[in-house]
Design an enzyme around this catalytic site. Structure first.
Site, mmCIF file in Angstrom:
data_model
loop_
_atom_site.group_PDB
_atom_site.id
_atom_site.type_symbol
_atom_site.label_atom_id
_atom_site.label_comp_id
_atom_site.label_asym_id
_atom_site.label_seq_id
_atom_site.Cartn_x
_atom_site.Cartn_y
_atom_site.Cartn_z
ATOM 1 C CG ASP A 191 10.459 3.477 2.793
ATOM 2 O OD1 ASP A 191 10.088 4.653 2.645
ATOM 3 O OD2 ASP A 191 10.295 2.594 1.932
ATOM 4 C CD GLU A 249 13.189 -2.733 1.007
ATOM 5 O OE1 GLU A 249 12.192 -2.740 0.274
ATOM 6 O OE2 GLU A 249 13.126 -2.779 2.235
ATOM 7 C CG LEU A 259 0.677 2.522 4.141
ATOM 8 C CD1 LEU A 259 -0.468 2.108 5.046
ATOM 9 C CD2 LEU A 259 0.778 4.047 4.077
ATOM 10 C CB SER A 260 7.544 1.542 4.354
ATOM 11 O OG SER A 260 8.859 1.055 4.215
ATOM 12 C CB SER A 261 4.719 -3.865 5.034
ATOM 13 O OG SER A 261 4.997 -4.216 3.691
ATOM 14 C CB SER A 262 9.812 -3.935 3.140
ATOM 15 O OG SER A 262 9.857 -2.622 2.625
ATOM 16 C CE1 TYR A 321 10.841 2.998 -5.699
ATOM 17 C CE2 TYR A 321 13.057 2.372 -6.339
ATOM 18 C CZ TYR A 321 12.196 3.019 -5.476
ATOM 19 O OH TYR A 321 12.705 3.695 -4.401
ATOM 20 C CB ALA A 356 -0.920 0.006 1.227
#
Length: 410
Positions: free
Chosen positions: A200, A188, A153-156, A252, A151
Site C-alpha cells: 500500500d 502500520e 483503497l488504503s486510506s491508512s 487477516y 473500502a
C-alpha cells in the site's frame, strides 16, 4: 483504520468526495488555520490505491500490481520550535499532541491509539529509520482526505505516506521514497498493530499517472507498468459494499498465520518460493485449510506475473479472465470474500465488465470492475438491482483513475 474515518457518513455512502488537489489542500489549510491561527508552510498529499491484482501476496514476499488513485489525503503542516507534535484531522474528535521526544516511550507503553496512531506512528517510525527525535523540531499537522475508509483503497497508507513526506521535508531528512514506504509499513505494523505488507505504501509513494506499480515484495524492486485503460476504452469502477473490515484483528491475522505455517511445513522461507507445480506436494503435506490458503497465494503470484505480461503483450482488455480467477481464488481458497462482494462481482460481469474481483484485504470493502466506458450506466444499474434483490444496502459506485503518487502540492 480504527475509529472515525476520513470522510463524513454521507460521503462514506457515496464513496467519499473526489476533491481535486486545490480543494483538498484548501480543506487541510483551513483546518490548519483553525488549529494554529496561522498559515501552513506547505501541503503534502498522497493517494489511496487500488490493487489491480495480487492479494495477500505481499507479506508472503511475492508480487503485487497496485496503482495510485485520484483520491488523496492532504496534510497541511509547519514546524514548531518547542518540540511538540500536534495532529488534527477532519475525521478525529480534536487535536492530539505529544512531545516528539516522547514518541518512543508512548509507543512502548501502547499509548498510540485511534486515528492519531497513524500520523504519530509515522513520526515514531522515522526515528527507527535514522531521524534523531531528540533533535528535530516539533510540527503541527492538519489532515483532510477523500479516500474512503474500510473500502480496501488504503486510506491508512495515504495518511502515512503524506505525513512521512511532510515530516521528511520539514525535518530535513534525506530518505528515499522506498525507505518512506518502509516507514509507513513500520508504523502500520508496530504502532497501529495491523500486520500488513508494504504494497500500500509503495503504491502511494511510487505511483504514476496511467500506470501500475509492479512490486517485488521481497527485493522491493518496483517497475512502472503502463495500464492503457483509456486507450482501450475502459474504466475501472469501484463498488464499495459498505461492509467494513478491521485489519488489526481477526481473519487477516489468521490468514497470515496459515501462510507462515504452510511455508514452514514445506521448507521454504516464504510462499513466494513455491511454484504452481509444487501444489501437488503441498496437498499431500498440508491439512485442507492450510493447503487452500497456500494454493491461493501461489496461484495469485502467477496471476500477477501473467497480468503484467498480458498488459504488455495484448493490452488491458485481455486481463479480464485473470481478474475473474483471482476473485474465485479469494472466495473459495482464501475465503476472504463476503456475500456483498460476490454479488457485486457477479452483477458487474453480467453487465459487461471484462473482469471483476474483490480488492483489498477482504472480509468486506470493495470490488473492482474493468468495464467499457459506455457500459458504466448499465453496470451501475445492474449492481443496484442485484443488491436490492438480496436486501443489501445500496453500494457506493465510482470510477478511479490511475494517478501520480505522493508529492508536495502547489
Amino acid at each position: 483504520m480504527t475509529g472515525s474515518g476520513p470522510e463524513t457518513a454521507a460521503e462514506r455512502r457515496r464513496g467519499g468526495s473526489a476533491a481535486g488537489p486545490q480543494q483538498r489542500g484548501t480543506g487541510a489549510r483551513a483546518l490548519f488555520r483553525e488549529l494554529t491561527g496561522g498559515d501552513a508552510a506547505g501541503v503534502w498529499s498522497a493517494p489511496g490505491r487500488v490493487n489491480l491484482i495480487g492479494e495477500h501476496t505481499d507479506y508472503n514476499e511475492g508480487f503485487v500490481l497496485p496503482f495510485a488513485i485520484d483520491r488523496r489525503t492532504a496534510v497541511a503542516a509547519a514546524p514548531r520550535a518547542d518540540g511538540l507534535l500536534r495532529v488534527v484531522s477532519t475525521f478525529g474528535d480534536g487535536p492530539v499532541e505529544l512531545p516528539v521526544a516522547e514518541l518512543g516511550r508512548a509507543h512502548a507503553a501502547g499509548e498510540l491509539r485511534g486515528w492519531s496512531a497513524y500520523p504519530l506512528g509515522v513520526a515514531w517510525a522515522l526515528g527507527e529509520f535514522g531521524a534523531d527525535l531528540s533533535a528535530v523540531p516539533g510540527a503541527d499537522l492538519a489532515i483532510d482526505s477523500s479516500v474512503p475508509v474500510g473500502a480496501g483503497l488504503s486510506s491508512s497508507a495515504a495518511i502515512e505516506s503524506a505525513v512521512a513526506l511532510a515530516l521528511t521535508e520539514l525535518w530535513g531528512l534525506e530518505l528515499s521514497r522506498e525507505t518512506l514506504a518502509k516507514v509507513g509499513q513500520r508504523a502500520e505494523n508496530d504502532a497501529v498493530g495491523a500486520p500488513t505488507g508494504i504494497m500500500d505504501q509503495s503504491a502511494s509513494l511510487l505511483g504514476e499517472r496511467d500506470a501500475a506499480v509492479f512490486l517485488d515484495c521481497r527485493s522491493l524492486a518496483a517497475e512502472v507498468v503502463p495500464l492503457g485503460f483509456a486507450e482501450a476504452g475502459l474504466v475501472l469502477r469501484v463498488i464499495d459494499t459498505g461492509v467494513r473490515h478491521e485489519h488489526a484483528t481477526g481473519g487477516y491475522r489468521e490468514r497470515r498465520a496459515s501462510c507462515e505455517a504452510g511455508a514452514a511445513a514445506l521448507g521454504v522461507p516464504a510462499l513466494r518460493d513455491l511454484e504452481v507445480a509444487d501444489l501437488d506436494r503441498a496437498r499431500e503435506l498440508l491439512d485442507d485449510i492450510t493447503f487452500r490458503r497456500v494454493k491461493h497465494v501461489v496461484t495469485e503470484d502467477r496471476r500477477v506475473l501473467d497480468t503484467v505480461r498480458t498488459l504488455r503483450a495484448d493490452g488491458a482488455a485481455a486481463i479480464g479472465p485473470l481478474l475473474d480467477a483471482s476473485h474465485v481464488s479469494m472466495r473459495d481458497d482464501f475465503e476472504i470474500s463476503v456475500p456483498e462482494l460476490d454479488v457485486a462481482v457477479a452483477a458487474a460481469r453480467a453487465a459487461g465488465a471484462v473482469g471483476a474481483r474483490m480488492t483489498g484485504g477482504g472480509f468486506g470493502g470493495a470490488a473492482i470492475a474493468l468495464v467499457p466506458a459506455e457500459a458504466v450506466p448499465a453496470l451501475s444499474a445492474e449492481v443496484e438491482k442485484a443488491f436490492a434483490a438480496r436486501g443489501f444496502a445500496p453500494p457506493a459506485q465510482f470510477t478511479v483513475v490511475p494517478s501520480d503518487g505522493a508529492h508536495r502540492d502547489p
